[in-house]
Design a protein around this motif. Sequence first.
Motif, PDB file in Angstrom:
ATOM      1  N   THR A 137       0.840  -1.201   0.000  1.00  0.00           N
ATOM      2  CA  THR A 137       0.000   0.000   0.000  1.00  0.00           C
ATOM      3  C   THR A 137       0.873   1.248   0.000  1.00  0.00           C
ATOM      4  O   THR A 137       2.037   1.220   0.410  1.00  0.00           O
ATOM      5  CB  THR A 137      -0.930   0.034   1.218  1.00  0.00           C
ATOM      6  OG1 THR A 137      -0.140  -0.002   2.424  1.00  0.00           O
ATOM      7  CG2 THR A 137      -1.884  -1.146   1.197  1.00  0.00           C
ATOM      8  N   GLY A 138       0.297   2.358  -0.454  1.00  0.00           N
ATOM      9  CA  GLY A 138       1.018   3.620  -0.490  1.00  0.00           C
ATOM     10  C   GLY A 138       0.075   4.785  -0.666  1.00  0.00           C
ATOM     11  O   GLY A 138      -1.154   4.618  -0.696  1.00  0.00           O
ATOM     12  N   THR A 139       0.658   5.977  -0.803  1.00  0.00           N
ATOM     13  CA  THR A 139      -0.102   7.211  -0.961  1.00  0.00           C
ATOM     14  C   THR A 139       0.500   8.023  -2.094  1.00  0.00           C
ATOM     15  O   THR A 139       1.732   8.133  -2.197  1.00  0.00           O
ATOM     16  CB  THR A 139      -0.074   8.043   0.341  1.00  0.00           C
ATOM     17  OG1 THR A 139      -0.566   7.250   1.421  1.00  0.00           O
ATOM     18  CG2 THR A 139      -0.925   9.294   0.202  1.00  0.00           C
ATOM     19  N   VAL A 140      -0.344   8.593  -2.923  1.00  0.00           N
ATOM     20  CA  VAL A 140       0.134   9.420  -4.035  1.00  0.00           C
ATOM     21  C   VAL A 140       0.788  10.680  -3.482  1.00  0.00           C
ATOM     22  O   VAL A 140       0.169  11.435  -2.722  1.00  0.00           O
ATOM     23  CB  VAL A 140      -1.018   9.789  -4.989  1.00  0.00           C
ATOM     24  CG1 VAL A 140      -0.528  10.758  -6.065  1.00  0.00           C
ATOM     25  CG2 VAL A 140      -1.608   8.541  -5.615  1.00  0.00           C
ATOM     26  N   LEU A 141       2.061  10.902  -3.842  1.00  0.00           N
ATOM     27  CA  LEU A 141       2.778  12.088  -3.393  1.00  0.00           C
ATOM     28  C   LEU A 141       2.626  13.247  -4.377  1.00  0.00           C
ATOM     29  O   LEU A 141       2.331  14.369  -3.996  1.00  0.00           O
ATOM     30  CB  LEU A 141       4.267  11.773  -3.219  1.00  0.00           C
ATOM     31  CG  LEU A 141       4.668  10.910  -2.025  1.00  0.00           C
ATOM     32  CD1 LEU A 141       6.178  10.694  -2.026  1.00  0.00           C
ATOM     33  CD2 LEU A 141       4.242  11.569  -0.722  1.00  0.00           C
ATOM     34  N   ILE A 160       4.469   7.592  -5.794  1.00  0.00           N
ATOM     35  CA  ILE A 160       3.690   7.048  -4.683  1.00  0.00           C
ATOM     36  C   ILE A 160       4.647   6.657  -3.552  1.00  0.00           C
ATOM     37  O   ILE A 160       5.622   5.936  -3.786  1.00  0.00           O
ATOM     38  CB  ILE A 160       2.893   5.814  -5.135  1.00  0.00           C
ATOM     39  CG1 ILE A 160       1.917   6.212  -6.259  1.00  0.00           C
ATOM     40  CG2 ILE A 160       2.145   5.173  -3.973  1.00  0.00           C
ATOM     41  CD1 ILE A 160       1.241   5.029  -6.919  1.00  0.00           C
ATOM     42  N   SER A 161       4.392   7.164  -2.363  1.00  0.00           N
ATOM     43  CA  SER A 161       5.164   6.727  -1.193  1.00  0.00           C
ATOM     44  C   SER A 161       4.647   5.372  -0.742  1.00  0.00           C
ATOM     45  O   SER A 161       3.447   5.082  -0.831  1.00  0.00           O
ATOM     46  CB  SER A 161       5.036   7.741  -0.048  1.00  0.00           C
ATOM     47  OG  SER A 161       3.687   7.787   0.427  1.00  0.00           O
ATOM     48  N   ILE A 162       5.530   4.543  -0.247  1.00  0.00           N
ATOM     49  CA  ILE A 162       5.185   3.172   0.122  1.00  0.00           C
ATOM     50  C   ILE A 162       5.018   3.095   1.633  1.00  0.00           C
ATOM     51  O   ILE A 162       5.956   3.375   2.383  1.00  0.00           O
ATOM     52  CB  ILE A 162       6.270   2.187  -0.357  1.00  0.00           C
ATOM     53  CG1 ILE A 162       6.449   2.333  -1.873  1.00  0.00           C
ATOM     54  CG2 ILE A 162       5.903   0.761  -0.001  1.00  0.00           C
ATOM     55  CD1 ILE A 162       7.594   1.523  -2.429  1.00  0.00           C
ATOM     56  N   ARG A 163       3.808   2.745   2.067  1.00  0.00           N
ATOM     57  CA  ARG A 163       3.548   2.637   3.502  1.00  0.00           C
ATOM     58  C   ARG A 163       3.900   1.264   4.044  1.00  0.00           C
ATOM     59  O   ARG A 163       4.223   1.119   5.214  1.00  0.00           O
ATOM     60  CB  ARG A 163       2.062   2.922   3.784  1.00  0.00           C
ATOM     61  CG  ARG A 163       1.650   4.356   3.546  1.00  0.00           C
ATOM     62  CD  ARG A 163       0.365   4.664   4.280  1.00  0.00           C
ATOM     63  NE  ARG A 163      -0.733   3.819   3.863  1.00  0.00           N
ATOM     64  CZ  ARG A 163      -1.679   4.180   3.016  1.00  0.00           C
ATOM     65  NH1 ARG A 163      -1.634   5.379   2.466  1.00  0.00           N
ATOM     66  NH2 ARG A 163      -2.655   3.361   2.695  1.00  0.00           N
ATOM     67  N   SER A 164       3.825   0.246   3.213  1.00  0.00           N
ATOM     68  CA  SER A 164       4.095  -1.113   3.670  1.00  0.00           C
ATOM     69  C   SER A 164       5.584  -1.303   3.913  1.00  0.00           C
ATOM     70  O   SER A 164       6.417  -0.468   3.566  1.00  0.00           O
ATOM     71  CB  SER A 164       3.611  -2.128   2.629  1.00  0.00           C
ATOM     72  OG  SER A 164       2.256  -1.915   2.311  1.00  0.00           O
ATOM     73  N   ASN A 165       5.913  -2.439   4.513  1.00  0.00           N
ATOM     74  CA  ASN A 165       7.311  -2.776   4.740  1.00  0.00           C
ATOM     75  C   ASN A 165       8.025  -2.925   3.401  1.00  0.00           C
ATOM     76  O   ASN A 165       7.621  -3.701   2.539  1.00  0.00           O
ATOM     77  CB  ASN A 165       7.401  -4.070   5.546  1.00  0.00           C
ATOM     78  CG  ASN A 165       8.826  -4.425   5.893  1.00  0.00           C
ATOM     79  OD1 ASN A 165       9.734  -3.608   5.718  1.00  0.00           O
ATOM     80  ND2 ASN A 165       9.032  -5.616   6.385  1.00  0.00           N
ATOM     81  N   THR A 166       9.111  -2.182   3.218  1.00  0.00           N
ATOM     82  CA  THR A 166       9.829  -2.194   1.947  1.00  0.00           C
ATOM     83  C   THR A 166      10.966  -3.205   1.926  1.00  0.00           C
ATOM     84  O   THR A 166      11.737  -3.228   0.961  1.00  0.00           O
ATOM     85  CB  THR A 166      10.395  -0.802   1.644  1.00  0.00           C
ATOM     86  OG1 THR A 166      11.275  -0.410   2.714  1.00  0.00           O
ATOM     87  CG2 THR A 166       9.273   0.222   1.507  1.00  0.00           C
ATOM     88  N   ALA A 167      11.096  -4.023   2.954  1.00  0.00           N
ATOM     89  CA  ALA A 167      12.215  -4.966   3.000  1.00  0.00           C
ATOM     90  C   ALA A 167      12.157  -5.959   1.847  1.00  0.00           C
ATOM     91  O   ALA A 167      13.193  -6.452   1.391  1.00  0.00           O
ATOM     92  CB  ALA A 167      12.218  -5.705   4.338  1.00  0.00           C
ATOM     93  N   MET A 168      10.955  -6.258   1.347  1.00  0.00           N
ATOM     94  CA  MET A 168      10.801  -7.222   0.258  1.00  0.00           C
ATOM     95  C   MET A 168      10.996  -6.583  -1.114  1.00  0.00           C
ATOM     96  O   MET A 168      11.080  -7.294  -2.118  1.00  0.00           O
ATOM     97  CB  MET A 168       9.411  -7.868   0.325  1.00  0.00           C
ATOM     98  CG  MET A 168       9.124  -8.591   1.628  1.00  0.00           C
ATOM     99  SD  MET A 168       7.396  -9.139   1.749  1.00  0.00           S
ATOM    100  CE  MET A 168       7.326 -10.335   0.406  1.00  0.00           C
ATOM    101  N   LEU A 169      11.065  -5.260  -1.166  1.00  0.00           N
ATOM    102  CA  LEU A 169      11.136  -4.559  -2.443  1.00  0.00           C
ATOM    103  C   LEU A 169      12.563  -4.156  -2.776  1.00  0.00           C
ATOM    104  O   LEU A 169      13.366  -3.889  -1.879  1.00  0.00           O
ATOM    105  CB  LEU A 169      10.249  -3.312  -2.404  1.00  0.00           C
ATOM    106  CG  LEU A 169       8.777  -3.563  -2.111  1.00  0.00           C
ATOM    107  CD1 LEU A 169       8.035  -2.238  -1.971  1.00  0.00           C
ATOM    108  CD2 LEU A 169       8.144  -4.420  -3.201  1.00  0.00           C
TER     109      LEU A 169
END
Length: 249
Positions: A137-141, A160-169
């Motif tokens: 999930t994220g939010t449009v910046l 888009i900023s990423i709200r979820s954990n980014t460790a997998m990305l």
Amino acid sequence: AELAQARVALVKATTDADRSRQLYDAGIIPLEQWQNAQDALHAASASVQVAQSGVADARVDLAYVEIRAPITGTVASVSTQEGETVAASFATPTFVTIIRRNALELVAMVDEADIGNVRSGETASFTTETWPDKEFTGTVLRVAPVATIISGVVNYEVTISIRSNTAMLKPDMTANVNIVTAQREALEIPPACLHRDQTGTWVYIRAPSGEREQRAVTVGARSADGVEISRGLTAGNSVLLPAQEEAKP
């Protein structure tokens, strides 16, 4: 060394100026000689200030001997090796590329037909080719004011900023993005419940008697896992799945 030499000269000039003042007060030397001693003192003081500025400049240059990253992160690539000649006449050279932790952003290319409804602050969700079953999930910046034309197709970059954990990305992954531009309440059923033929679209529902009943419906918007029914059903109707349609009450 220059600063030390200037300080020694300042001490001597101070001593000469004090001696000249005493001799002038005693009437031994003329006024001009005492003024010359004062001028020499001022010049020596200025030389000390110049030497101090030179030391400060040298300390700035010395700090450039070690290149320190302005951020904390993971080194993604090293572009310049020890011993290479670096020229910064036209562009700033790249030494290393560093990825800051939790600083990844998603850049989505949105077609011009859809960009009119996209606004900053809207919610977005996406999956990646690497993790197709994991939704982030994220939010449009921001929305780029200038279009990017790819193979003749007009697109606009949406960050888009990423709200979820980014460790997998990881950088440069391919993502499939959904941006929620509006929300409303709707009656939704699984797509598998719909039937179509030349006469229209219908579903099977369970009548109060328990019998199977065919009901014509009008389809509205579609989502990833459901279809909106804008007419033909009401809340509380029991819609049959394909596996239930031939089953007895």
